[in-house]
Scaffold this active site. Structure first.
Site, PDB file in Angstrom:
ATOM      1  N   LYS A 293       0.430  -0.809  -0.073  1.00 41.89           N
ATOM      2  CA  LYS A 293       0.062   0.127  -0.086  1.00 41.89           C
ATOM      3  C   LYS A 293       0.798   1.187   0.610  1.00 41.89           C
ATOM      4  CE  LYS A 293      -3.166  -3.141   0.495  1.00 41.89           C
ATOM      5  NZ  LYS A 293      -3.812  -3.841  -0.540  1.00 41.89           N
TER       6      LYS A 293
HETATM    7  C1  PLP Z   1      -5.440  -4.548   0.309  1.00 40.73           C
HETATM    8  C2  PLP Z   1      -6.258  -5.060   0.901  1.00 40.73           C
HETATM    9  C3  PLP Z   1      -6.792  -5.311   1.802  1.00 40.73           C
HETATM   10  C4  PLP Z   1      -6.763  -5.620   2.286  1.00 40.73           C
HETATM   11  O1  PLP Z   1      -5.591  -5.666   2.745  1.00 40.73           O
HETATM   12  P1  PLP Z   1      -4.946  -6.010   4.642  1.00 40.73           P
HETATM   13  O2  PLP Z   1      -4.165  -5.009   5.344  1.00 40.73           O
HETATM   14  O3  PLP Z   1      -3.661  -7.016   3.627  1.00 40.73           O
HETATM   15  O4  PLP Z   1      -5.903  -6.895   5.482  1.00 40.73           O
HETATM   16  C5  PLP Z   1      -8.368  -4.825   1.297  1.00 40.73           C
HETATM   17  N1  PLP Z   1      -9.377  -4.354   0.422  1.00 40.73           N
HETATM   18  C6  PLP Z   1      -8.384  -3.827  -0.620  1.00 40.73           C
HETATM   19  C7  PLP Z   1      -9.788  -2.865  -1.731  1.00 40.73           C
HETATM   20  C8  PLP Z   1      -7.208  -3.515  -0.455  1.00 40.73           C
HETATM   21  O5  PLP Z   1      -6.217  -3.458  -1.492  1.00 40.73           O
END
Ligand code: PLP
Length: 374
Positions: free
Chosen positions: A182
């Protein structure tokens, strides 16, 4: 030429030194760094209450609980998101009701959302795809009109803004991810931005076994909470990452603009929606013109790999997963989500890339697509 991954966190030597200091400090589980990180996040989000968790998945599970979503409820969500979003709805005993996305923005269609509302609808749970915000005025007007809670899956949208206001600085329950791919990372981690301090207190309880502390120093439990508290080691990295978030996102915007510059005049594929300066560009996802190609998507990805370029897929159409087919969903239900699910590929985009890297990706992609054009 070294391999160019499609995502890569930026962790410099000063961040490593800060994390090492916390590791050696004698306090590594939840403590002062978590508090400091939450205060910094709250400040970044215009003073709203913010609490950290171990992932966005955990944050969404807790948010659904806070919104009172449970057995018999319906939550309307996007057919183009990550599996975590509908999974958490189902895990709460509720039913995810999928709707299609706008083919250009890939964000949940609000007309389809309104058409899907029933007596049992409790919440709307949209995803800001790739960091491009939903139409927030229309989303919240719809929620108010039908008295629904909103849980924003803002996993990809830390640093995004809508008409000058940051995502998470307003609205209902907003969940962020700090997974390594992210826009900022705590290795694994997430956060919830909440409307009230009372909600934040509830998060503290639900993320740590449901425990409340009694005046006599003993503890009590009245809800079976989870174990979703962030460590101080992660939080220390988060503090350092947050301090760089604006520059990370500025670089992402610059790289995205360069992709458009390289591909705009004769696009070999369908380009993403441009958005405006509020787009935080977690991903640069394009659609391959598979019906005009003599190769499959897998063969395209393999050909890019041969040229030392990593390519991802985000996302599969959620309603066609085995779990959701069991609820009765099938091919043809959501044509936009299905087409995106078939044709999408995510090209490399992360702050440490250079403009020359973008050019190399575009040249390789154009060469492969021209070579296999039918
Ligand atoms: C990465 C992601 C998640 C999950 O995030 P985590 O921190 O790995 O649980 C949920 N929704 C979207 C749209 C994502 O890209």
């Amino acid at each position: 030429m070294s391999f160019l991954p499609f995502a890569r966190p930026t962790i410099d030597s000063s961040m490593i030194a800060e994390v090492a200091e916390t590791l050696g400090s004698g306090w590594i589980a939840s403590g002062p760094q978590v508090l400091a990180f939450e205060n910094a996040l709250s400040k970044y989000l215009s003073g709203r209450p913010v609490r950290t968790l171990t992932s966005a998945t955990a944050a969404m599970e807790v948010a659904l609980q806070i919104a009172g979503v449970g057995e018999g409820d319906e939550v309307i969500t996007s057919a183009q998101s990550f599996f975590a979003t509908p999974n958490m709805i189902l895990k709460r005993g509720a039913t995810p009701i999928f709707v299609d996305v706008n083919p250009a923005t890939r964000n949940q269609d609000l007309q389809a959302t309104e058409a899907a509302i029933t007596r049992r609808t409790k919440a709307i749970m949209p995803t800001h795809f790739a960091g491009l915000p939903m139409e927030m005025d229309a989303l919240y007007a719809l929620a108010r009109k039908h008295d629904l809670r909103v849980i924003e899956d803002a996993a990809l949208a830390i640093g995004s803004s809508w008409r000058g206001q940051r995502i998470g600085a307003f609205g209902d329950l907003v969940s962020f991810s700090f997974h390594a791919n992210k826009n900022m990372t705590t290795i694994e981690g997430g956060a919830l931005s909440l409307p009230t301090e009372a909600d934040a207190q509830l998060v503290e309880k639900l993320r740590f076994h449901g425990i409340t502390r009694l005046p006599d120093g003993t503890r009590d439990v009245d809800t079976p909470g989870g174990k979703f508290n962030m460590s101080d080691v992660s939080a220390r990295l988060g503090i350092a990452q947050l301090a760089h978030l604006e520059s990370f996102n500025a670089k992402r915007r610059e790289l995205a603009a360069h992709y458009f510059k390289c591909l705009d005049s004769d696009p070999p594929c369908v380009l993403p929606a441009r958005g405006d300066e509020g787009h935080s560009w977690n991903m640069f996802a394009v659609l391959l013109p598979l019906d005009q190609l003599a190769i499959t998507r897998k063969q395209f990805i393999d050909a890019m790999h041969t040229r030392e370029i990593g390519v991802g897929i985000s996302y599969e159409a959620l309603h066609l997963a085995t779990l959701y087919r069991r609820l009765g969903y099938k091919e043809g239900d959501f044509p936009n989500a299905e087409r995106i699910g078939r044709e999408t590929v995510t090209l490399p985009l992360f702050p440490e890339m250079s403009l020359a890297d973008v050019e190399r990706v575009c040249e390789s992609m154009v060469q492969i697509l021209r070579m296999w054009r039918r």
